[in-house]
Write a protein that holds these residues in place. Structure first.
Motif, mmCIF file in Angstrom:
data_model
loop_
_atom_site.group_PDB
_atom_site.id
_atom_site.type_symbol
_atom_site.label_atom_id
_atom_site.label_comp_id
_atom_site.label_asym_id
_atom_site.label_seq_id
_atom_site.Cartn_x
_atom_site.Cartn_y
_atom_site.Cartn_z
ATOM 1 N N TYR A 113 -33.228 131.782 9.815
ATOM 2 C CA TYR A 113 -34.495 131.182 9.394
ATOM 3 C C TYR A 113 -34.401 129.676 9.600
ATOM 4 C CZ TYR A 113 -38.147 129.389 6.300
ATOM 5 O OH TYR A 113 -39.230 128.701 5.783
ATOM 6 N N TYR A 114 -35.359 129.123 10.361
ATOM 7 C CA TYR A 114 -35.393 127.688 10.658
ATOM 8 C C TYR A 114 -36.647 127.074 10.045
ATOM 9 C CZ TYR A 114 -31.864 128.699 14.245
ATOM 10 O OH TYR A 114 -30.735 129.110 14.911
ATOM 11 N N ARG A 115 -36.493 125.848 9.586
ATOM 12 C CA ARG A 115 -37.635 125.144 9.009
ATOM 13 C C ARG A 115 -37.399 123.643 9.081
ATOM 14 N NH1 ARG A 115 -42.915 126.448 7.991
ATOM 15 N NH2 ARG A 115 -43.785 125.120 6.367
ATOM 16 N N GLU A 116 -38.444 122.911 9.489
ATOM 17 C CA GLU A 116 -38.357 121.448 9.450
ATOM 18 C C GLU A 116 -38.623 121.006 8.014
ATOM 19 O OE1 GLU A 116 -39.378 117.923 12.487
ATOM 20 O OE2 GLU A 116 -41.086 119.135 11.920
ATOM 21 N N ILE A 117 -37.610 120.441 7.394
ATOM 22 C CA ILE A 117 -37.672 120.140 5.959
ATOM 23 C C ILE A 117 -38.393 118.831 5.695
ATOM 24 C CG2 ILE A 117 -36.275 119.721 3.894
ATOM 25 C CD1 ILE A 117 -34.116 121.472 5.170
ATOM 26 N N TYR A 118 -38.040 117.796 6.441
ATOM 27 C CA TYR A 118 -38.631 116.479 6.198
ATOM 28 C C TYR A 118 -38.969 115.866 7.555
ATOM 29 C CZ TYR A 118 -39.372 111.933 3.981
ATOM 30 O OH TYR A 118 -39.921 110.754 3.520
ATOM 31 N N ALA A 119 -40.268 115.821 7.855
ATOM 32 C CA ALA A 119 -40.711 115.443 9.192
ATOM 33 C C ALA A 119 -40.338 114.014 9.551
ATOM 34 C CB ALA A 119 -42.219 115.631 9.309
ATOM 35 N N ASP A 120 -40.433 113.088 8.596
ATOM 36 C CA ASP A 120 -40.164 111.687 8.901
ATOM 37 C C ASP A 120 -38.732 111.475 9.386
ATOM 38 O OD1 ASP A 120 -42.708 111.069 8.240
ATOM 39 O OD2 ASP A 120 -42.259 110.261 6.255
ATOM 40 N N TRP A 121 -37.821 112.289 8.913
ATOM 41 C CA TRP A 121 -36.426 112.185 9.352
ATOM 42 C C TRP A 121 -36.098 113.174 10.473
ATOM 43 C CZ3 TRP A 121 -33.205 111.891 4.151
ATOM 44 C CH2 TRP A 121 -33.529 110.692 3.503
ATOM 45 N N GLY A 122 -37.021 114.061 10.779
ATOM 46 C CA GLY A 122 -36.723 115.111 11.744
ATOM 47 C C GLY A 122 -35.661 116.064 11.236
ATOM 48 N N LEU A 123 -35.620 116.272 9.911
ATOM 49 C CA LEU A 123 -34.576 117.081 9.275
ATOM 50 C C LEU A 123 -34.894 118.568 9.412
ATOM 51 C CD1 LEU A 123 -31.957 116.855 7.599
ATOM 52 C CD2 LEU A 123 -33.384 116.884 5.545
ATOM 53 N N ILE A 124 -33.972 119.310 10.011
ATOM 54 C CA ILE A 124 -34.150 120.741 10.264
ATOM 55 C C ILE A 124 -33.168 121.524 9.407
ATOM 56 C CG2 ILE A 124 -34.182 122.548 12.022
ATOM 57 C CD1 ILE A 124 -34.368 120.207 14.092
ATOM 58 N N GLY A 125 -33.656 122.518 8.706
ATOM 59 C CA GLY A 125 -32.795 123.383 7.907
ATOM 60 C C GLY A 125 -32.661 124.754 8.547
ATOM 61 N N MET A 126 -31.489 125.363 8.365
ATOM 62 C CA MET A 126 -31.252 126.693 8.923
ATOM 63 C C MET A 126 -30.425 127.511 7.939
ATOM 64 S SD MET A 126 -28.910 128.900 10.585
ATOM 65 C CE MET A 126 -27.665 127.976 11.467
ATOM 66 N N LEU A 127 -30.873 128.733 7.671
ATOM 67 C CA LEU A 127 -30.126 129.705 6.875
ATOM 68 C C LEU A 127 -29.843 130.903 7.765
ATOM 69 C CD1 LEU A 127 -32.135 129.627 3.512
ATOM 70 C CD2 LEU A 127 -29.960 128.479 4.002
ATOM 71 N N ARG A 128 -28.608 131.392 7.694
ATOM 72 C CA ARG A 128 -28.230 132.523 8.553
ATOM 73 C C ARG A 128 -27.398 133.523 7.762
ATOM 74 N NH1 ARG A 128 -25.330 132.052 14.539
ATOM 75 N NH2 ARG A 128 -25.625 134.240 15.140
ATOM 76 N N LEU A 129 -27.688 134.794 7.958
ATOM 77 C CA LEU A 129 -26.939 135.879 7.333
ATOM 78 C C LEU A 129 -26.676 136.939 8.396
ATOM 79 C CD1 LEU A 129 -25.768 137.127 4.724
ATOM 80 C CD2 LEU A 129 -27.984 138.268 4.415
#
Length: 825
Positions: free
Chosen positions: A640-656
């Motif tokens: 699962y990918y999601r851009e967490i904070y657009a101003d920083w371009g911060l991308i989060g990823m969870l994997r199982l």
């Protein structure tokens, strides 16, 4: 009576006069008869190839006196044909003398100095043709067309000089000399007004790219007005897909810095508010069409993020369902009602019967290479079917998704009657072949690489074919792949894969292996994101231990006793003593026959570097349909990918992810176990976690003993990852540098019982005990944390991971640094 006689006389005189006028008329009037007759003859001189009657057909004074205006209009008409380089018209006595000098014939058209565009591409642009008449005005128009073609390829400094080389018999060679100039690249792409998504995220949405240090590899870092238009549509779709129903592009400008020969592209946007779906309803005016049944196919749901694409797909699904029920002309109109206070949009799908129109004809145009049927099969309507606008929208989206065409446009025009519609499909082809070079490095496999030749539209039939060769420090191999996306005329993909691979033994693989295999596969698209796949594979494996690995004293430690037992035939209590006497190598040859099934859900926005979306794959393999091994293996992988904070371009990823393998009627061979390490839980070596052979050996005649400590693999594993990435601080974004932090955790355990029992003595050739079998097998959780550096290079993502083990088990092997990457470019 006298008046009547006088009238009769006048009538006879008039009739006699009229009878003198030729029937059909020549435009002469009575007063100019003598002048017209005097100048009715047109004499053409100087013509060699052009017929005299052709020249006369362009004269505007035919049948009447020549005036100055007639001469002017005739000259314009004759020059306008392009057939003549000089024309003179001179009335002389009773004739009009037309003296012409014919334009020379073009013997040859050539292009010199062109490298970026081929001769074939340039010939398709110019209007001047071989064996046609030379027209200087047309040549100048051709120069402008060629310059425009170069501008669209990013060469705004290109210059073109046409040269005419005269030959005998009034022929010429037309030569266009090119100075292509430097590439006019896009130096910077800027977004103004965006808050929900970072500049980097939006740059990934569009096709235009910024130039950089390796810009010579890219072809999309130049300014193309058509591409800029496509980029605007891509941005709009991205926003309306992610909840911004009021999104607008206020302007899209490309400013040329002529001195530096670069473009600055700026998109100014108005995002509007973020909306979610409110109440969803379906209403129908058609009898016997149950709205409740149609609600079941609607893809929008209350509370979900507003998504214009899902609304379109819901309309398509409703129309398809209505067609099944006999309503071929059903049309769907979504009505959106905004609640500005709660920021919701209620959608009501109104279904009624549209105009009864039929498809009279489908014209496919612009496909010089792709076969007509490849285009037509993406359209769910054919000639004679009921026309429905929803199917047209669906077809356009499908054709764009193929990747065969640079642009796709579907338009309609009236047919031969009011209830007939002509559908025009205009496409612009693009290159679909790829010569790929892959290179990379893995701390487990060393240097690896591949060379491949692939074609996504083989022979214009829409088929995929790929031939590849792999090479590396410890492996080499060859593969062939072929896919037919429409098997037997259905929307069902079928393909075949063939491969042969050789692996050398190395520090984490205690054996060498030769493998050959073939796979036949089928794919069933259920929805745009969900696919069901089935396959059958047959594979042969030849596992080899070198003679030094099977010596009687076990002093080398190159291969664990577990592998030697495996090679010896898998007997649980076999004496592990020189299992291959008299040979230089110890082999085990097996054949695996295995059907498989998988389900894949993929909504990722970008396969290579995702920022948003979900990917889930579940696969089950059933080995034992013949062959030498029998097991069932199940694996899953979810991300699962999601851009967490657009101003920083911060991308989060969870994997199982996880898997389990179970023998059917026999133990699972070691070679078929799962092996986990740094590729799954960073901070550990390749195959660095899980069950291990930790037997201690004391060779005869040697004082020092050693522990083997080799991975045996396990039958069950589970692993989880949490990761965040962002652009590297204080570096230009076009460099593609990212940094991130991660945490990994997982376990690998569950040995089968095909190994010699724990504690069994090991004897050398003299019968002396030199050790006892000992293994580790624990379900303890291993965990790690660390940081990563990633470069989105033109060669694909390259990454370096620095992982530090937090929890581990006995026998696990750590490795702080891991480097991997490399893909086709």
């Amino acid at each position: 009576m006298r008046a009547f006689s006088t009238g009769i006389k006048k009538t006879v005189v008039v009739a006699a006069f009229v009878s003198l006028v030729p029937v059909g008329g020549t435009g002469f009037d009575f007063i100019g008869v003598s002048i017209a007759k005097a100048q009715s003859s047109i004499v053409v001189r100087g013509n060699q190839r052009v017929e005299a009657e052709t020249v006369r057909s362009y004269m505007t004074n035919r049948g009447r006196a020549m005036t100055a205006q007639d001469i002017d209009e005739s000259l314009k008409a004759l020059y306008g044909t392009g057939l003549f380089s000089d024309v003179q018209i001179q009335p002389s006595g009773g004739q009009v003398i037309v003296t012409v000098k014919e334009s020379p014939l073009i013997n040859r058209i050539s292009f010199e100095g062109n490298k970026r565009l081929t001769d074939e591409q340039l010939k398709s642009v110019v209007e001047s043709k071989v064996r046609g008449f030379l027209s200087r005005s047309k040549v100048q128009s051709d120069v402008q067309r060629l310059l425009e073609a170069y501008r669209r390829n990013g060469r705004f400094r290109a210059t073109i000089e046409p040269k005419i080389i005269e030959l005998s018999d009034n022929r010429v060679d037309l030569v266009f000399e090119f100075d292509e100039g430097d590439k006019t690249a896009v130096s910077r792409i800027t977004f103004v007004g965006n808050n929900a998504f970072s500049d980097g995220r939006l740059r990934d949405v569009i096709k235009t790219r910024e130039t950089g240090l390796l810009g010579f590899i890219r072809t999309t870092d130049t300014y193309d007005p058509d591409r800029l238009t496509q980029d605007q549509e891509a941005i709009r779709k991205h926003y309306t897909k992610n909840g911004y129903a009021d999104f607008r592009i206020l302007s899209a400008s490309a400013d040329l810095d002529r001195e530096r020969n670069i473009f600055f592209v700026t998109f100014t946007v108005d995002e509007g508010e973020l909306y979610t779906f409110g109440q969803i309803d379906v209403q129908s005016t058609l009898p016997e069409l149950d709205p409740a049944r149609l609600r079941s196919v609607v893809r929008t749901s209350p509370g979900g993020t507003y998504n214009a694409e899902e609304i379109e797909k819901s309309m398509e699904a409703i129309v398809a369902e209505a067609s099944k029920l006999g309503y071929a002309f059903a049309q769907v109109r979504p009505r959106a009602v905004r609640d500005y206070g709660n920021k919701t949009i209620a959608i009501t799908y109104y279904i009624d019967e549209g105009p009864r129109a039929y498809v009279e004809r489908i014209n496919v145009r612009g496909n010089s290479r792709t076969r007509d049927y490849v285009v037509r099969r993406e359209i769910d309507i054919a000639e004679g079917d009921a026309f429905n606008r929803t199917y047209v929208t669906q077809a356009e989206r499908r054709l764009n998704r193929l990747g065969f065409f640079k642009s796709v446009k579907l338009t309609t025009e009236p047919g031969s009657s009011p209830d007939r519609v002509v559908l025009n499909v205009d496409v612009e082809e693009q290159s679909t072949g790829e010569l790929g070079f892959g290179a990379g490095y893995s701390t487990a496999e060393g240097i690896i690489g591949d060379v491949s030749l692939s074609e996504r539209n083989f022979l214009g039939r829409g088929q995929f074919i790929k031939v590849a060769a792999q090479f590396g420090e410890y492996q080499k191999g060859y593969s062939f792949s072929f896919t037919e996306p429409y098997f037997l005329g259905y929307r069902l993909s079928a393909g075949i894969d063939l491969y042969t691979t050789h692996y050398e033994d190395n520090f984490y693989r205690a054996y060498s292996e030769d493998a050959q295999g073939a796979t036949v596969r089928f794919g069933f698209p259920i929805t745009d994101n969900l696919t069901l796949g089935t396959s059958y594979s047959i594979m042969s494996q030849d596992i080899m231990l070198s003679r030094s690995q099977v010596n009687q004293d076990y002093r080398d430690g190159e291969a664990s006793l577990a592998y030697k037992q495996f090679i010896a035939g898998g007997k649980k209590n076999a004496t592990i003593f020189n299992p291959c006497p008299g040979g230089s190598n110890c082999h085990r040859y097996t054949v695996t026959s295995m059907p498989s099934a998988n389900v894949v859900y993929n909504s990722l926005d970008n396969i290579q570097f995702p920022r948003d979306g979900i990917y889930v794959k579940f696969q089950t393999d059933f080995a034992g349909l013949g062959g030498d091994v029998s097991y069932v293996r199940a694996t899953f992988d979810s991300r699962y990918y999601r851009e967490i904070y657009a101003d920083w371009g911060l991308i989060g990823m969870l994997r199982l992810r996880g898997g389990h393998i179970e023998g059917v009627g026999e133990p699972v061979d070691l070679i078929n176990n799962f092996f986990l390490g740094g590729e799954t839980i960073r901070g550990f070596a390749a195959a660095g976690i899980g069950p291990r052979d930790i037997t201690r050996i004391t060779p005869g005649g040697h004082k020092n003993s050693y522990r083997i400590n080799e991975a045996l693999g396990g039958r069950t594993y589970v692993a989880a990852t949490a990761e965040m990435m962002r652009p590297f601080p204080f570096t230009p974004e076009e460099f593609g540098l990212y940094t991130g932090v991660f945490a990994d955790a997982g376990t690998l355990f569950n040995l089968d019982d095909n190994l010699p029992r724990e504690g069994r003595p090991i004897r050398d050739s003299k019968g002396k005990i030199v050790g006892r079998f000992s293994y580790t097998d624990t379900a303890a959780i291993r965990s790690s944390a660390g940081f990563s550096l990633l470069w989105r290079s033109p060669f694909g993502p390259l990454r370096a991971d620095f992982g530090f083990a937090l929890t581990k088990a006995k026998g696990d092997q750590e490795q702080v640094f891991r480097f991997s990457g490399g893909t086709q470019f």
